[in-house]
Design a protein around this motif. Sequence first.
Motif, short mmCIF file in Angstrom:
data_model
loop_
_atom_site.label_atom_id
_atom_site.label_comp_id
_atom_site.label_asym_id
_atom_site.label_seq_id
_atom_site.Cartn_x
_atom_site.Cartn_y
_atom_site.Cartn_z
N GLN A 6 37.02 -0.59 66.37
CA GLN A 6 38.17 0.48 66.42
C GLN A 6 38.51 0.99 64.83
OE1 GLN A 6 39.65 2.03 68.68
NE2 GLN A 6 38.28 0.90 70.36
N TYR A 7 38.27 -0.06 64.01
CA TYR A 7 38.43 0.19 62.59
C TYR A 7 37.38 1.07 62.22
CZ TYR A 7 38.44 0.05 57.40
OH TYR A 7 38.53 0.44 56.45
N ILE A 8 36.04 0.83 62.77
CA ILE A 8 35.02 1.90 62.25
C ILE A 8 35.12 2.90 62.68
CG2 ILE A 8 32.31 1.88 62.71
CD1 ILE A 8 32.29 -1.19 62.89
N TRP A 9 35.74 3.40 63.90
CA TRP A 9 35.75 4.81 64.42
C TRP A 9 36.93 5.38 63.42
CZ3 TRP A 9 32.39 6.64 67.22
CH2 TRP A 9 31.60 6.21 68.09
N GLY A 55 34.55 -0.74 53.79
CA GLY A 55 34.08 0.79 54.08
C GLY A 55 32.83 0.96 53.19
N LYS A 56 32.35 0.31 52.15
CA LYS A 56 31.20 0.49 51.70
C LYS A 56 29.90 -0.41 52.48
CE LYS A 56 33.10 0.76 46.99
NZ LYS A 56 32.90 -0.07 45.58
N ARG A 57 30.36 -1.40 53.09
CA ARG A 57 29.21 -1.93 53.70
C ARG A 57 29.05 -1.13 55.27
NH1 ARG A 57 32.05 -7.33 55.51
NH2 ARG A 57 30.07 -7.49 56.81
N ILE A 58 29.93 -0.46 55.60
CA ILE A 58 29.68 0.53 56.81
C ILE A 58 28.92 1.34 56.34
CG2 ILE A 58 30.74 2.13 58.47
CD1 ILE A 58 33.27 0.41 58.40
#
Length: 281
Positions: free
Chosen positions: A54-57, A21-24
Amino acid sequence: MAGLSETGDRGAEPKYGPEHGKRILALLDQPPPAGYSNWTAPLLARELADIHEQYIWRFLRRQKIDLSGRKSWCQSTDPEFVPKAAEIVGLYMNPPENAVVLSVDEKPSIQALERAQGYLKLPNGRAMIGQSHDYKRNGTTTLFAALDVATGKVTGRHYKRRRRLEFLDFMNRIVKPYEGKEIHVVIDNLSTHKPKRDLWLARHPNVHFHYTPTHTSWLNQIEIWFSILSGKSLNGGSFRSVQELIAHITSFIADYNDQAKPFVWTKSVVHQKRMKPCFAV
């Protein structure tokens, strides 16, 4: 029996963790790849390589981040914003006794666009008002307008240009009906509105200009009326000439003034969800 116990670890190990999540979020702070205007989940997944889109969404939805949502804003950098804004709002809410408050501005280059219009019948039988994609430009007009804050009525006049000459001609016309009264004019900082030596104001000591702070067109009530004009009169219209456009706007102003009401200057309550922190540091 031990296999039926509800205690202990169950299921597969999570594939993604807080570090993903931090990288996104870190990548969202960077400009998108060359040729793209904004990030999307597929672009993020391509750049990160090891995180599925899909995880990013799902992650972005949890963080209440909308990549396609767009809002515009106008933030004033005027160091005297507070006293200038308070002065103008004070004129709206508590004008001087027996004084006239006018909100003045111009809407330049209104185009007389000619389009083919009519009714469009869809295959399912539904009929809709439509217009062709093609259009013809038949010239432009510049509308100078003044809103009487107390009554809501509008005075407009059309010009070919928006120089100081046209502005002063319009001002001469709108102050004439209020001869002998104190007049306060809310106006923006356009160069044609405020020359270094204003001889016109010297000849009209009963007229006082109140300039809005920079980048605060929303403080000028005539801008509200310009939005009404665009939405109810201009959008979707077809005009074969500038004269037809001018007559159209003139008719709208006359009808508007027949039922005009002053704008009620209020501040609405803003309901905004508080963003939860992504991860504890």
